[in-house]
Design a protein around this motif. Structure first.
Motif, PDB file in Angstrom:
ATOM      1  N   SER A 195       1.054  -1.297  -0.097  1.00 61.64           N
ATOM      2  CA  SER A 195      -0.030  -0.171  -0.010  1.00 61.64           C
ATOM      3  C   SER A 195       0.877   1.262   0.128  1.00 61.64           C
ATOM      4  O   SER A 195       0.495   2.237  -0.416  1.00 61.64           O
ATOM      5  N   ASN A 196       2.188   1.107   0.446  1.00 61.52           N
ATOM      6  CA  ASN A 196       2.958   2.517   0.613  1.00 61.52           C
ATOM      7  C   ASN A 196       4.265   1.780   0.252  1.00 61.52           C
ATOM      8  O   ASN A 196       4.792   0.713   0.923  1.00 61.52           O
TER       9      ASN A 196
ATOM     10  N   SER B 150       2.297   6.003  -2.532  1.00 62.58           N
ATOM     11  CA  SER B 150       0.949   5.182  -1.873  1.00 62.58           C
ATOM     12  C   SER B 150       0.172   4.914  -2.984  1.00 62.58           C
ATOM     13  O   SER B 150       0.066   5.559  -4.065  1.00 62.58           O
ATOM     14  N   LYS B 151      -0.474   3.785  -2.872  1.00 62.72           N
ATOM     15  CA  LYS B 151      -1.630   3.236  -3.678  1.00 62.72           C
ATOM     16  C   LYS B 151      -2.783   4.034  -3.838  1.00 62.72           C
ATOM     17  O   LYS B 151      -3.431   4.483  -4.716  1.00 62.72           O
ATOM     18  N   ASP B 152      -3.230   4.483  -2.562  1.00 63.27           N
ATOM     19  CA  ASP B 152      -4.517   5.148  -2.599  1.00 63.27           C
ATOM     20  C   ASP B 152      -4.101   6.772  -2.122  1.00 63.27           C
ATOM     21  O   ASP B 152      -3.104   7.174  -1.713  1.00 63.27           O
TER      22      ASP B 152
END
Lengths: 87, 349
Positions: free
Chosen positions: B158-159, B212-214
């Protein structure tokens, strides 16, 4: 022996690049590893190399390491008892 | 993927929370060296004593980046470096010769490997996650970035902490100068492009990014895509690669607000950019970033830091006529020695 101990303190500081540590900060009988000066296993290897280079003294049995490297005084005693005459 | 935080130690005052390149550092000669922070405030003094300059630069930028992002343990640490820890390598090899391969001290050897920086960060954090270092000349940073992108897109992380690091040492500088990479006559980095000649100025740097993904409110910019290509045959092939890349990102050159190019003042190097800037990017504001950081294989990490910073600020501060234009898309095009070419597209969040 006192001269050797003083020399060793300077050489240890230089070889291990101990930041903000002066020879007078290291007690003759102060523990070098763990809670004492906080040295670790890589430092132990550096000390073995130091003894070999400066004093032509080799550590033949690794199991003796903790005893020899307990303090600056024990290192000095090891050098005194193992140095080759006129080396 | 999103840039949550970025940290950069470079020949300019880029480290820490300060305005973007407010006062530029001038260098005269053929070399730009990093302006280094006080490491004791950033790294445990007990650990600093074993670190050579590049390790301190890498660890400090990496840790600062994590701190800015408020992330304690990343899901992955990935670095790119062409030359790795040259100073340690030099120390180790010199002692091998001087001491006839006898009684060699271990520290320089242990620290000389290319993956020392990513490993040191992991050791400091006690981070047992994915850890990788890419060593592929002028594409090292891009390879690290692609790896991070794949991890994020495939849901493996995710990061991800990603960095591009290279150093100049006296030896590497002398060798690269001997093969003609650097100027034979001293030049100011401020005048690098006004006095084109053979060779450029050497550079170095350590730029890290928390990816980061989000999306989040704190993001600096979004990385839309990364592409690299090897030894193009001619300018037509470069143009084709740029066109294919922009098409794959559903955009075109008219939508690019700023192009950051890797001109370095070397006539042999800059001819390729000249053709593109004259025709393809004729109406796009441009920044030639290597006057700020010098030439080195992972300098595109500096370019990405600059692009992200400009996007975060919202306008292009380096091109006066563009100060009022809000930055939405920035394209970085760089090549190293006309061997590794890369394209990185960033956009505003």
């Amino acid at each position: 022996m006192d001269k050797l101990i003083a020399d060793l303190k300077e050489q240890i500081i230089e070889q291990l690049n101990l930041q903000d540590v002066k020879p007078e900060d290291i007690g003759d009988d102060q523990s070098l590893f763990g809670d004492g000066l906080g040295l670790d296993s890589i430092d132990a290897l550096e000390l073995i190399v130091l003894l070999q280079q400066k004093y032509k003294v080799k550590l033949s049995n690794a199991e003796d390491g903790p005893k020899i490297f307990r303090s600056v005084r024990t290192i000095a005693e090891f050098i005194e008892s193992n140095k080759i005459p006129n080396a | 993927m999103y840039i949550r935080a970025a940290s950069n130690i470079s020949p300019q005052n880029t480290f820490g929370n300060q305005p973007l390149l407010q006062e530029l550092a001038e260098y005269t000669g053929d070399r730009l060296s990093c302006i280094e922070p006080d490491y004791k405030a950033l790294i445990d003094p007990k650990l600093i004593r074993r670190m050579s300059r590049i390790i301190k630069m890498g660890v400090a930028a990496g840790m600062d980046c994590l701190h800015q992002a408020g992330i304690q343990i990343p899901d992955a640490i990935i670095t790119g470096t062409a030359y790795g820890c040259l100073e340690d390598t030099n120390t180790f090899l010199s002692k091998m010769v001087q001491q006839n391969e006898e009684a060699l001290a271990p520290t320089a050897f242990i620290q000389s490997t290319h993956n020392t920086i990513s490993a040191q960060i992991a050791l400091l954090l006690q981070c047992h996650q994915y850890n990788n270092t890419f060593v592929n000349g002028g594409a090292s940073f891009e390879n690290a970035l692609l790896d991070a992108m794949m991890l994020l897109y495939e849901g493996e992380a995710s990061n991800v902490l990603v960095g591009g690091i290279d150093e100049i040492t006296n030896n590497s500088h002398a060798i690269l100068k001997r093969i003609g990479l650097y100027r034979s006559q001293p030049v100011s980095n401020f005048e690098l492009f006004n006095t084109p000649g053979k060779g450029t100025m050497a550079g170095e740097g350590s730029a890290f990014f928390m990816l980061s993904k989000d999306a989040s409110d704190a993001d600096w910019a979004k990385i839309d895509g990364v592409s690299s290509f090897y030894k193009p045959r001619n300018t037509a092939e470069i143009k084709q690669q740029i066109s294919i890349f922009l098409q794959s990102q559903n955009t075109n050159v008219h939508e690019i607000d700023l192009v950051i190019t890797g001109n370095n003042g070397d006539l042999r190097n800059d001819a390729l950019y000249g053709q593109l800037q004259q025709y393809d990017f004729a109406n796009v504001p441009a920044i030639n970033y290597k006057a700020l950081c010098g030439e080195y294989p992972t300098s595109s990490a500096f370019a990405m830091w600059l692009a992200a910073h400009e996007i975060k600020n919202g306008t292009c501060s380096f091109v006066p006529e563009s100060e009022e234009i809000p930055l939405k898309k920035v394209l970085i095009y760089n090549h190293y020695e006309n061997i590794h070419h890369s394209l990185i597209l960033l956009s505003a969040c």
